[in-house]
Design an enzyme around this catalytic site. Sequence first.
Site, PDB file in Angstrom:
ATOM      1  N   ASP A  73     -13.036  -4.117  -0.298  1.00  0.00           N
ATOM      2  CA  ASP A  73     -12.497  -4.841   0.860  1.00  0.00           C
ATOM      3  C   ASP A  73     -13.120  -4.304   2.148  1.00  0.00           C
ATOM      4  O   ASP A  73     -13.718  -3.216   2.159  1.00  0.00           O
ATOM      5  CB  ASP A  73     -10.970  -4.618   0.876  1.00  0.00           C
ATOM      6  CG  ASP A  73     -10.196  -5.722   1.576  1.00  0.00           C
ATOM      7  OD1 ASP A  73     -10.819  -6.511   2.297  1.00  0.00           O
ATOM      8  OD2 ASP A  73      -8.954  -5.768   1.409  1.00  0.00           O
ATOM      9  N   ASP A  78      -7.457 -15.246   2.084  1.00  0.00           N
ATOM     10  CA  ASP A  78      -6.080 -14.778   1.861  1.00  0.00           C
ATOM     11  C   ASP A  78      -5.119 -15.958   1.894  1.00  0.00           C
ATOM     12  O   ASP A  78      -3.957 -15.837   1.515  1.00  0.00           O
ATOM     13  CB  ASP A  78      -5.675 -13.763   2.944  1.00  0.00           C
ATOM     14  CG  ASP A  78      -6.172 -12.361   2.621  1.00  0.00           C
ATOM     15  OD1 ASP A  78      -6.684 -12.149   1.507  1.00  0.00           O
ATOM     16  OD2 ASP A  78      -6.057 -11.478   3.486  1.00  0.00           O
TER      17      ASP A  78
HETATM   18  C1  DGJ Z   1      -7.121  -8.033   2.530  1.00  0.00           C
HETATM   19  C2  DGJ Z   1      -7.397  -8.733   1.234  1.00  0.00           C
HETATM   20  O1  DGJ Z   1      -7.928 -10.002   1.473  1.00  0.00           O
HETATM   21  C3  DGJ Z   1      -6.125  -8.794   0.409  1.00  0.00           C
HETATM   22  O2  DGJ Z   1      -6.357  -9.495  -0.783  1.00  0.00           O
HETATM   23  C4  DGJ Z   1      -5.646  -7.400   0.127  1.00  0.00           C
HETATM   24  O3  DGJ Z   1      -6.548  -6.739  -0.704  1.00  0.00           O
HETATM   25  C5  DGJ Z   1      -5.453  -6.642   1.435  1.00  0.00           C
HETATM   26  N1  DGJ Z   1      -6.610  -6.703   2.262  1.00  0.00           N
HETATM   27  C6  DGJ Z   1      -5.093  -5.203   1.171  1.00  0.00           C
HETATM   28  O4  DGJ Z   1      -4.998  -4.454   2.305  1.00  0.00           O
END
Ligand code: DGJ
Length: 693
Positions: free
Chosen positions: A450, A513
């Site tokens: 990430d 997300d």
């Molecule tokens: C952003 C990601 O897009 C989510 O899926 C998740 O992993 C969060 N970060 C975790 O902090």
Amino acid sequence: MSIVININKNIFLLQMKSTCYAFGVDDKGLLRHLYWGERIESCEDFDMPHIDEVSTNDPPAEITREEFAVYGGLRYKEYCLKAAFYDGTREVVYRYCGYEIAEGENCDELIITLKDIHYELIIKLHYKVYADYDLMERSVEVENLSDKTIEIERLHSAQFHIPHEGLNFTNVHGHWGAEQQKFTQKLSYGKVIIENRRGISTHNHNPYFILDRNASENSGDVYFGALRMSGNFSGIAEQTPYGETLVQLGINSHDFMLKLTPGEIFAAPPVICGYTCDGFESMSHRLHHFALDTIMRKGLRPVLYNSWEATGFAVNCDEQMKLAQKAKEIGAELFVLDDGWFGERDGIDNGLGDWYVNSKKFPNGLNELVDKVKSLGMLFGIWVEPEMVNPKSQLYKNHPDWIYHFDTRESDTSRGQYVLNMTKTEVQTFVYEMLDDLLSKYNIDYIKWDANRPISQTSPQKDIWYKHIDAIYSIAAKLKKKHKNVLFEACASGGGRIDYGILGIFDDFWTSDNTDAYDRLFIQDSYSYVYPIKAMRSWVTDCPNFISQRNIPLKFRYHSAMMGSLGIGCNILKFTEDDTALSKEMIAFYKQIRPIVQEGDFYRLSGAGTSDYFVYEYLKGGEGLVFVFLPQSKVGHRGTTVRLRGLCKKSIYTLETDGGEITKSGDYLMNRGIDLRLEGDYASTVIKLKRNN
Ligand code: DGJ
């Protein structure tokens, strides 16, 4: 050989299956574009037009279709290269020096060498011709053969001339939770610029261009190109005063300067590009096939369960084991432990950088969970955010100088974190060793990588923007070489890192997300124009959705997520018996159809915004699928008729619909089409089809 050269006329013709591209060298040694379009057999037919000054305000270099325009002389147009030499000279004057031809695995490559007439600056233009895919890959390399540093202030990878005005320009806009919002606008005089200045993000624009002449899915001219690089790119489309459209794509020259030291070679990222006269579907198919065959890791992607939306940062081993048990019961193949498992992490403000297992959350160590997942016969995945550090962390205490910062300024935080200066060798070593250690110590099959904030305060060097991403690519590639079976997912606060650069480095890509199944139809539709379906990770999550607050039936949520690589992100421990039963059924069905979804040809039959229905077809060999969605029944609602695509006219197909089997010829299905009628809100179905002969 797909490269044809007319030595007498100094003209190069790059031949692909149904298209071609031509350019040549004129009597002044300038490289000039001649043609990009449908295939023309004879190289002999091309001539180099003579150019004269039209007026003192329209000097020859300004009106010529240059193949690779440089900054300098009487040029006021967009240029690909701007360089400054040690003595203050700030223009490039090149001459053509020759060409080489190389044979690659799937392509032939033409390399054109240009050299400045005074300084030892070499420019090499690369043209890889993927004839079978009807695509080219263009890139540029600059080399400093002098003993003084040359400053490169701009280096766009390629320039294209399209001999039309009034084209439509398509790209995406968006932001976190709203990625991949397709827009199309008519080009007129002036310039359209798409770019990224954040270092990380493709939440906003995406590094590609699509230019069409009133094309539809199945007809019309489409010119397209996609940059193989993540991070700071820029793309310019301009309708010039001379009756054509010019496009460039490459590293963003915003806050960019490369000091090319004596002996150094710098290769700018390639642009994969093509032309079709058959509309957007054919563009997508060419890119999808190319990506699946030559860029992406082979193999089907597993059905994953990710615990992020169920637990957030409040991770604990017992609950994760229960989630794993339930994930197995419904049919997941990979269990991913997301953020919150390490350091003193209990929210966004602390722990990032301290990659040890949190002993309060995992009192018996991480292996208790890993072993449980493995004993269930699932793969195990884990979340990391290696480029970042929280101020509240041991890593930052030990290495405050490892972040991008200016000594006299307060360092910016975003999501409570700093960005590590990935251009420092010691930081690269730390990140590599941390991940190598994690992968060596635990039986991990999947890394979710990430990156949750943009870069800022980027230290004195202006080359960090591409060096940062280069470091990420190298570390990931080195880890994959050592840990061959581990899949890497690229995620950046949702869909912040999807482009043709990262597509060849990572294996799985988090689309957004925003997991609202209705919003996702738009995001996925637009994603499919350029990116292959296998690269689109899609989750089923709980309702009301945390972004939209919308409630959508579980079946529709499954169908929407099954359009890509399926994942589940619900709190499955709260599932009712009905939810569990439906999940089992849907996941089992997805496993059956997965090869068609992930590796088949994808058709937008009636996509986002064209009718009340969203209808998509997938075809692989003699098998196919039609996904149908009706988000909302409107007043006086009627059904719709959809003509299928890509079938064999003379073959007979059987369609398994909710109302029973239908048997029809390919001809009929493609011309008359099938009638579809769903009722109510958030109605959806998937029709299977099979060729009988
Ligand atoms: C952003 C990601 O897009 C989510 O899926 C998740 O992993 C969060 N970060 C975790 O902090």
